[in-house]
Write a protein that holds these residues in place. Structure first.
Motif, PDB file in Angstrom:
ATOM      1  N   SER A 180       0.834  -1.265  -0.102  1.00  0.00           N
ATOM      2  CA  SER A 180       0.244   0.070   0.133  1.00  0.00           C
ATOM      3  C   SER A 180       0.785   1.238  -0.024  1.00  0.00           C
ATOM      4  O   SER A 180       0.797   2.204  -0.639  1.00  0.00           O
ATOM      5  CB  SER A 180      -0.971   0.153   1.207  1.00  0.00           C
ATOM      6  N   ASN A 201       0.897   4.343  -2.713  1.00  0.00           N
ATOM      7  CA  ASN A 201       0.823   5.739  -2.486  1.00  0.00           C
ATOM      8  C   ASN A 201       1.918   6.408  -3.022  1.00  0.00           C
ATOM      9  O   ASN A 201       1.604   7.656  -3.509  1.00  0.00           O
ATOM     10  CB  ASN A 201       0.842   5.992  -0.983  1.00  0.00           C
ATOM     11  N   ASP A 235      -4.355   5.545  -4.767  1.00  0.00           N
ATOM     12  CA  ASP A 235      -4.446   5.793  -3.285  1.00  0.00           C
ATOM     13  C   ASP A 235      -5.747   5.082  -2.745  1.00  0.00           C
ATOM     14  O   ASP A 235      -5.477   4.408  -1.552  1.00  0.00           O
ATOM     15  CB  ASP A 235      -4.573   7.272  -2.989  1.00  0.00           C
ATOM     16  N   SER A 243      -5.535   1.994   0.223  1.00  0.00           N
ATOM     17  CA  SER A 243      -6.433   2.017   1.445  1.00  0.00           C
ATOM     18  C   SER A 243      -7.212   0.741   1.579  1.00  0.00           C
ATOM     19  O   SER A 243      -7.094  -0.121   2.772  1.00  0.00           O
ATOM     20  CB  SER A 243      -7.159   3.291   1.522  1.00  0.00           C
TER      21      SER A 243
END
Length: 478
Positions: A66, A70, A110, A114
């Motif tokens: 993750s 990002n 993004d 998440s």
């Protein structure tokens, strides 16, 4: 003319054959970029690179993957203007729209970074002394075949989902937009993604796409494109029984009932009809307008079409640019011609000026007097052409709306919400928009039935499509 290379195993490389092809600026018809012409050898190299990278990428903690997504999102934002100009030049997307598309691509990375952290396995109740659960695991190597109508956002949608849950990727951009997605891959690679996690190869679908879909080391296919091409991909994939997630063609019905707010409807539908030159999968396909408001609707839609500024997509004042290619221009204009020969009328179409004659422009159009059985009403036009059919109280509007091999979405307009909700229950489509239209929704990017696709794309449901469930059962009394 700029020259580009493919990305295989972390290295930028030419095709094994040394062959290349040229992409074109649709606003001018001029050559724009030279890109490698891949063949089966390049496909095999890319798949093997993705396979080699898979164990380490899948073995990372979810938080580590993750964090990488990002960083990709941040890199996209840092290079947003350059990426937007690629869409402008190679796809003909007006700059303001192109910039929004790029920022949307960053949001996809993004978002999936998440929500992937909340994608859980499933506990299975068992008798005392035993426990069982479904464990989510990545498939392995995902072949992602990208459509030409939104090359950057669609690459982001598919790649962010596949990567977030631990798959590695081989991406085939649309041939006519190869420069755009290779530039996008450059930006992604600069974010520090490990070698081989993303590979990008360029070439035509009937060779490179076929080789990917039939490759024994590809575990999953993510495809967006026409229904006919999707069926071919399914045939190629069937040899090794690959998982396929597909968003395919559509011919989306719009129902305008006599009590609809026509001003609100035209504001929403007119934008959707002519934005991106009508090259939207979920845009209006055919309008069924009740006879009581038929003329008024046409007048309002024509007034909207008259405000559409068509021109140089690099000009920020432009609302609509060209369609993507010469062949697509001929296809869309052929539908209009065929409808007029069949008895329909050209209610409105803006005149071309000199600036529209050198590129692949189709001017905003409205075809009225269309009957349900005309090709322009039965097939996917995929252009800036509103196809308008009059219906009466004697017509079975549900049967008309459902009379299509496609089942992507439908648009319903009326002040009677209860009636529309009831109608929505019987429509055989994946999405129903009632008095609205959304370009994208993070929780439900794509859902479809019939010949419009397989599986879901976007949101938690879409993310789950890129995982498989493994059942583990333990008897802890032994």
């Amino acid at each position: 003319m700029q020259e580009y290379k493919m990305l295989i195993g972390g290295a930028w490389t030419d095709a094994e054959s040394g062959g290349t092809f040229v992409t074109v600026n649709p606003a001018t018809g001029e050559a724009l970029a030279r890109v490698p012409l891949a063949d089966e050898r390049d496909v095999d190299k890319a798949v093997q690179a993705a396979r080699a990278a898979f164990p380490a990428w899948a073995g990372l903690r979810q938080s580590e993957r993750s964090a990488m997504l990002n960083r990709i999102a941040a890199a996209i934002r840092e290079n947003a203007r350059e990426l937007a100009m690629c869409e402008v030049l190679e796809h003909g997307t007006p700059y303001n729209d192109a910039f929004g598309v790029v920022m949307g691509a960053a949001e996809k990375f993004d978002y999936n970074a998440s929500v992937a952290q909340a994608l859980l396995g499933i506990h299975i109740p068992m008798e005392r002394g035993m426990t069982s659960y479904f464990r989510r695991e990545p498939f392995g190597v995902a072949a992602l075949i990208i459509p030409w109508n939104f090359p950057i956002i669609m690459m982001a949608v598919k790649a962010s989902m596949a990567l977030a849950v631990g798959n590695t990727c081989v991406i085939k951009p649309p041939s006519i937009n190869s420069m755009t997605d290779l530039k996008f891959a450059e930006v992604i690679q600069k974010s520090g993604l490990p070698a081989g996690v993303i590979n990008v190869i360029t070439g035509p679908g009937d060779s490179v796409g076929k080789a990917l879909a039939s490759h024994p080391d590809v575990d999953l296919i993510g495809f967006t494109g026409s229904s006919e091409t999707g069926k071919a991909v399914l045939r190629y994939a069937s040899g090794t029984v690959k998982k396929c997630v597909m968003e395919l063609g559509g011919n989306n019905p719009v129902v305008i009932m006599p009590d609809a707010d026509l001003t609100a409807a035209v504001k929403v539908l007119g934008f959707r009809q002519y934005n991106n030159s009508g090259q939207h999968c979920s845009g209006p396909g055919r309008y069924y307008v009740h006879e009581k408001v038929y003329d008024a609707f046409l007048e309002k839609l024509a007034a909207f079409a008259g405000t559409v500024t068509v021109g140089d997509p690099a000009d920020e004042a432009t609302f609509m640019g060209p369609v993507v290619s010469k062949s697509h221009q001929e296809k869309v204009e052929g539908y209009i011609k065929g409808a007029l020969e069949g008895g329909a009328a050209l209610y409105y179409q803006a005149e071309k000026t000199d600036c529209h004659k050198k590129g692949f422009f189709v001017m905003p159009a409205i075809v009225s007097g269309v009957t349900h059985d005309m090709p322009i009403a039965k097939e996917e036009v995929f252009g800036p052409v509103a196809v308008v059919i009059k219906y009466t109280d004697k017509d079975d509007i549900l049967a008309l709306a459902n009379d299509s091999p496609y089942g992507l979405c439908a648009h319903l307009w009326s002040s009677d919400i209860r009636r529309l909700l009831k109608l929505s229950e019987d429509l055989r489509v994946g999405s129903v928009f009632i008095n609205c239209q959304t370009l994208t929704n993070e929780q439900s990017w794509g859902t479809s039935v019939k010949e419009s696709g397989l599986g879901k794309e976007g949101g938690m449901a879409g993310l789950a499509e890129f995982t498989e469930l493994k059942m583990v059962t333990v008897d802890y009394t032994v």
